[in-house]
Design an enzyme around this catalytic site. Structure first.
Site, PDB file in Angstrom:
ATOM      1  N   GLY A  14      26.061  41.213  27.975  1.00  0.00           N
ATOM      2  CA  GLY A  14      26.350  42.416  28.746  1.00  0.00           C
ATOM      3  C   GLY A  14      27.249  43.380  27.998  1.00  0.00           C
ATOM      4  CB  ALA A  15      28.134  43.444  24.471  1.00  0.00           C
ATOM      5  CB  SER A 139      35.714  33.918  28.971  1.00  0.00           C
ATOM      6  OG  SER A 139      36.833  33.403  28.306  1.00  0.00           O
ATOM      7  CE1 TYR A 152      28.459  41.074  41.353  1.00  0.00           C
ATOM      8  CE2 TYR A 152      30.357  41.057  42.819  1.00  0.00           C
ATOM      9  CZ  TYR A 152      29.821  41.203  41.549  1.00  0.00           C
ATOM     10  OH  TYR A 152      30.642  41.473  40.482  1.00  0.00           O
ATOM     11  CB  THR A 155      26.019  35.212  42.061  1.00  0.00           C
ATOM     12  OG1 THR A 155      26.677  36.484  42.084  1.00  0.00           O
ATOM     13  CG2 THR A 155      24.664  35.321  42.749  1.00  0.00           C
TER      14      THR A 155
END
Length: 246
Positions: A14-15, A139, A152, A155
């Site tokens: 997700g960078a 992490s 959400y 999760t």
């Protein structure tokens, strides 16, 4: 504080934007060799390009963390090219809003495939290298519920459970596993989900009076990736301006 991360190989999912981008920039700033993974090729390549243009080591690769086979192949490529993997940051995530009763049955699958299965896929792919080294830092992000809905939140509760369970499993192999809880970060995703009125209501609940900057979360993740956090594992650390106290 010198975190002594020079030369460590770090992989951030997700960078391409938001918190993931900030984490990639922070780790690059600590002289890590950073691999930026995202479904957004253009975004990831832009971030990697900006980092390399300033003398940092950064490479962008396209992958959907929900695709187990694709994740395994990308991780294998990284380890083949670098010889190791020291840091894994699971920052990829999807937001879900609205009442459960109003959402299609497919919504759980859409969100959990990234927010939960994506983490499991990445951890499994990272383990052979980290276990062989008898050292690793993992992490993940446990987002808040002020914007996201019940799906959400479920999760993200899974992220906490995974953090505790994986810490027990992997500790004997020298691998630490932690989560960071930013509550609400000031990102493009947040701006898209919040009206001005909702943003103001949330700010009133935060004792420090502002949303988290992505760099606030990134600094904590960089610390957890270092040997200064070698005896911290299985915990979820709030970086939330005190919102959980209100």
């Amino acid at each position: 504080m010198d975190l002594d991360l020079k030369g460590r190989v770090a992989l951030v999912t997700g960078a391409a934007a938001g918190i993931g981008e900030a984490i990639a920039r922070a780790l690059a700033g600590e002289a890590c060799s950073v691999w930026l993974l995202d479904r957004d090729r253009g975004g990831a390549e832009n971030v990697a390009g900006a980092l390399t243009s300033t003398g940092h080591r950064a490479t962008a690769l396209v992958v959907d963390v929900a695709n187990h086979d694709a994740v395994s192949a990308v991780f294998a490529e990284i380890v083949q090219r670098t010889g190791r993997l020291d840091i894994l940051v699971n920052a990829a995530g999807l937001l879900s809003t609205g009442l459960v009763a109003d959402l299609p049955p497919s919504e759980w699958d859409r969100v959990s495939r990234v927010n939960v299965s994506g983490i499991i896929n990445c951890v499994k792919a990272a383990l052979p290298s980290m276990a062989a080294q008898r050292r690793g830092r993992i992490s993940a992000m446990r987002g808040g519920g002020s914007i996201g809905n019940t799906i959400y939140g479920a999760t993200k509760a899974s992220v906490v459970a995974l953090t505790k369970g994986l810490a027990r499993e992997l500790g004997p192999q020298g691998i630490t596993v932690n989560a960071v809880a930013p509550a609400i970060a000031d990102t493009a995703m947040t701006h898209a989900a919040l009206t001005a009125e909702a943003r103001q209501r949330i700010l009133l609940r935060i004792p420090l009076g502002r949303l988290a900057a992505p760099s606030d979360i990134a600094d904590m993740v960089a610390f957890l990736a270092s040997d200064r956090a070698a005896f911290i594992t299985g915990t979820t650390i709030p970086v939330d301006g005190g919102i959980l106290t209100t």
